[in-house]
Design an enzyme around this catalytic site. Sequence first.
Site, mmCIF file in Angstrom:
data_model
loop_
_atom_site.group_PDB
_atom_site.id
_atom_site.type_symbol
_atom_site.label_atom_id
_atom_site.label_comp_id
_atom_site.label_asym_id
_atom_site.label_seq_id
_atom_site.Cartn_x
_atom_site.Cartn_y
_atom_site.Cartn_z
ATOM 1 N N ASP A 1 -5.175 5.747 10.552
ATOM 2 C CA ASP A 1 -6.278 6.688 10.742
ATOM 3 C C ASP A 1 -7.602 5.990 10.463
ATOM 4 O O ASP A 1 -7.758 5.369 9.420
ATOM 5 C CB ASP A 1 -6.119 7.891 9.800
ATOM 6 C CG ASP A 1 -5.086 8.860 10.322
ATOM 7 O OD1 ASP A 1 -3.914 8.444 10.469
ATOM 8 O OD2 ASP A 1 -5.445 10.001 10.616
ATOM 9 N N ARG B 1 -2.572 18.904 18.381
ATOM 10 C CA ARG B 1 -1.825 18.230 17.311
ATOM 11 C C ARG B 1 -0.342 18.563 17.418
ATOM 12 O O ARG B 1 0.525 17.702 17.243
ATOM 13 C CB ARG B 1 -2.376 18.654 15.938
ATOM 14 C CG ARG B 1 -3.749 18.069 15.635
ATOM 15 C CD ARG B 1 -4.155 18.349 14.194
ATOM 16 N NE ARG B 1 -4.475 19.743 13.969
ATOM 17 C CZ ARG B 1 -5.716 20.216 13.804
ATOM 18 N NH1 ARG B 1 -6.759 19.403 13.824
ATOM 19 N NH2 ARG B 1 -5.913 21.495 13.590
ATOM 20 N N CYS C 1 -15.786 17.312 22.392
ATOM 21 C CA CYS C 1 -16.095 18.648 21.880
ATOM 22 C C CYS C 1 -17.539 19.038 22.186
ATOM 23 O O CYS C 1 -18.086 19.952 21.574
ATOM 24 C CB CYS C 1 -15.830 18.726 20.384
ATOM 25 S SG CYS C 1 -16.856 17.598 19.436
ATOM 26 N N ASP D 1 -10.817 11.387 19.142
ATOM 27 C CA ASP D 1 -11.424 12.726 19.014
ATOM 28 C C ASP D 1 -12.792 12.620 18.337
ATOM 29 O O ASP D 1 -12.967 13.044 17.190
ATOM 30 C CB ASP D 1 -10.472 13.614 18.194
ATOM 31 C CG ASP D 1 -10.989 15.041 18.061
ATOM 32 O OD1 ASP D 1 -11.807 15.462 18.905
ATOM 33 O OD2 ASP D 1 -10.573 15.731 17.108
HETATM 34 N N1 SAH Z 1 -9.366 14.816 14.912
HETATM 35 C C1 SAH Z 1 -9.836 15.455 13.706
HETATM 36 C C2 SAH Z 1 -11.258 15.932 13.790
HETATM 37 C C3 SAH Z 1 -12.275 14.831 14.075
HETATM 38 S S1 SAH Z 1 -13.916 15.272 13.677
HETATM 39 C C4 SAH Z 1 -8.870 16.592 13.332
HETATM 40 O O1 SAH Z 1 -7.923 16.879 14.084
HETATM 41 O O2 SAH Z 1 -9.056 17.193 12.270
HETATM 42 C C5 SAH Z 1 -14.777 13.803 13.946
HETATM 43 C C6 SAH Z 1 -14.689 12.763 12.825
HETATM 44 O O3 SAH Z 1 -15.352 11.597 13.289
HETATM 45 C C7 SAH Z 1 -15.354 13.137 11.516
HETATM 46 O O4 SAH Z 1 -14.422 13.063 10.491
HETATM 47 C C8 SAH Z 1 -16.439 12.058 11.303
HETATM 48 O O5 SAH Z 1 -16.537 11.611 9.945
HETATM 49 C C9 SAH Z 1 -15.934 10.940 12.166
HETATM 50 N N2 SAH Z 1 -16.934 10.008 12.699
HETATM 51 C C10 SAH Z 1 -18.174 10.276 13.176
HETATM 52 N N3 SAH Z 1 -18.748 9.151 13.664
HETATM 53 C C11 SAH Z 1 -17.854 8.139 13.478
HETATM 54 C C12 SAH Z 1 -17.838 6.734 13.780
HETATM 55 N N4 SAH Z 1 -18.878 6.153 14.379
HETATM 56 N N5 SAH Z 1 -16.742 6.019 13.458
HETATM 57 C C13 SAH Z 1 -15.677 6.612 12.847
HETATM 58 N N6 SAH Z 1 -15.629 7.917 12.559
HETATM 59 C C14 SAH Z 1 -16.689 8.671 12.866
#
Ligand code: SAH
Length: 399
Positions: A250, A214, A342, A302
């Site tokens: 977002d 980030r 991850c 991510d």
């Molecule tokens: N980049 C973020 C962390 C991401 S965690 C940071 O820096 O804090 C992964 C996220 O993906 C979670 O919030 C989850 O709600 C979301 N997610 C999971 N499956 C998804 C999908 N099919 N479409 C959109 N979001 C999704």
Amino acid sequence: MNYPPLYLRKNSERTVRNGHPWIFSGAVERRPKDAQNGDIVDVFDHRDTFVCRGFYNKRSLIRVRSLTRDPDQVIGDAFFQQRIAEAVAVRRATDLAHHTDAMRLVHGESDGLPGLIIDDYAGYLVLQIHTAGMERQRAAILAALDQVLAPKSVYERSDVGTRRAEGLDDRPTGLLAGETPPEFVAIQECGARLHADLYRGQKTGFFLDQRDNRFLLQRLAAGKTVLNLFSYSAGFSAHALKGGATRTLDVDISPQVFPAARHNLDANRPDGARADLLAADVFAFVDHLADQGPRYDIVVCDPPSLLRKQNQLKQAMGVYTKLNRNALRLVNDGGLLVTASCSNRVSQEDFFQIVRRAATGARVRPRILTYNQHPADHPVDPAFPDGRYLKCIFAQVLR
Ligand code: SAH
């Protein structure tokens, strides 16, 4: 002190002797008759030589999680105090505290405390217990935290699905010690003002492991438009705005994360910049959008771990590849893809191949600028390679 003995099959002790903390069910020759899940046992090889002492669980394929290879080390208050103090000292030996007041203090097996996570959000600690063995040690852990850190509070977030495999049905959450934390705990991260949602947020309330990525985005985002996929609490966009991004979008499937995201965006948004939130399934969203061509200077991708079992690797690689291909198609010429995985089952090389194939499919020429892993508060014990999980590539996209 003596604990009930467990005997290993011949030639099953090598990885544990080399420091790996897990003993799988297939390695066990004879277990103690009356051992209950979560009990501490002493492990011996077939010659009756001591190997390690650890948590026993017959419900789990990981039958024993080693705590120590020292037969004289008693697993009690002093043990937890020593291990937690060691873990804290590892963080203090880095420059983390210059950049942030939020960090992971204990990272499970990688810090010699299998099944235990402790995150520090500006003095408010969050504790997460994954295993039946650790579950029994809550009081000793709390005593150790009090001794080593004197935290403002300790809040438990053990609402994790992995506890099921350990035979733990209950998923405890709630205040264990100290004052009640605020609804959103304010934290500083590399110049950005962010908030962790300890009560309702995912995991322990925030994803600390992407901090360095980030921050790097913050330094590359001046004047840019940003699409942040799988955005959670908008950490990447908040940093981009801090660095002067003009517009961010977002996208996350869970609108429950939006109050925290809104806080984070507004706390870092320069006047005139626009920051939008969209609740959508990213897979369908990018599939639809990619056909319309490039439109963002920077795309961040991510996703959560897309596989749990080893035999899903091939299928998951296909999903990652398609996702990244679509993400690449949205990046303007000369722009940036920031893409992460991850899943610890996807190796560094696997992820490299995913990006390579995605670029071929998207007909772009990427230039990998950095290839990062998790930061210093998620350290890696080389004896426990399973602890390596995060991969993040920054690639410039040439059309
Ligand atoms: N980049 C973020 C962390 C991401 S965690 C940071 O820096 O804090 C992964 C996220 O993906 C979670 O919030 C989850 O709600 C979301 N997610 C999971 N499956 C998804 C999908 N099919 N479409 C959109 N979001 C999704």
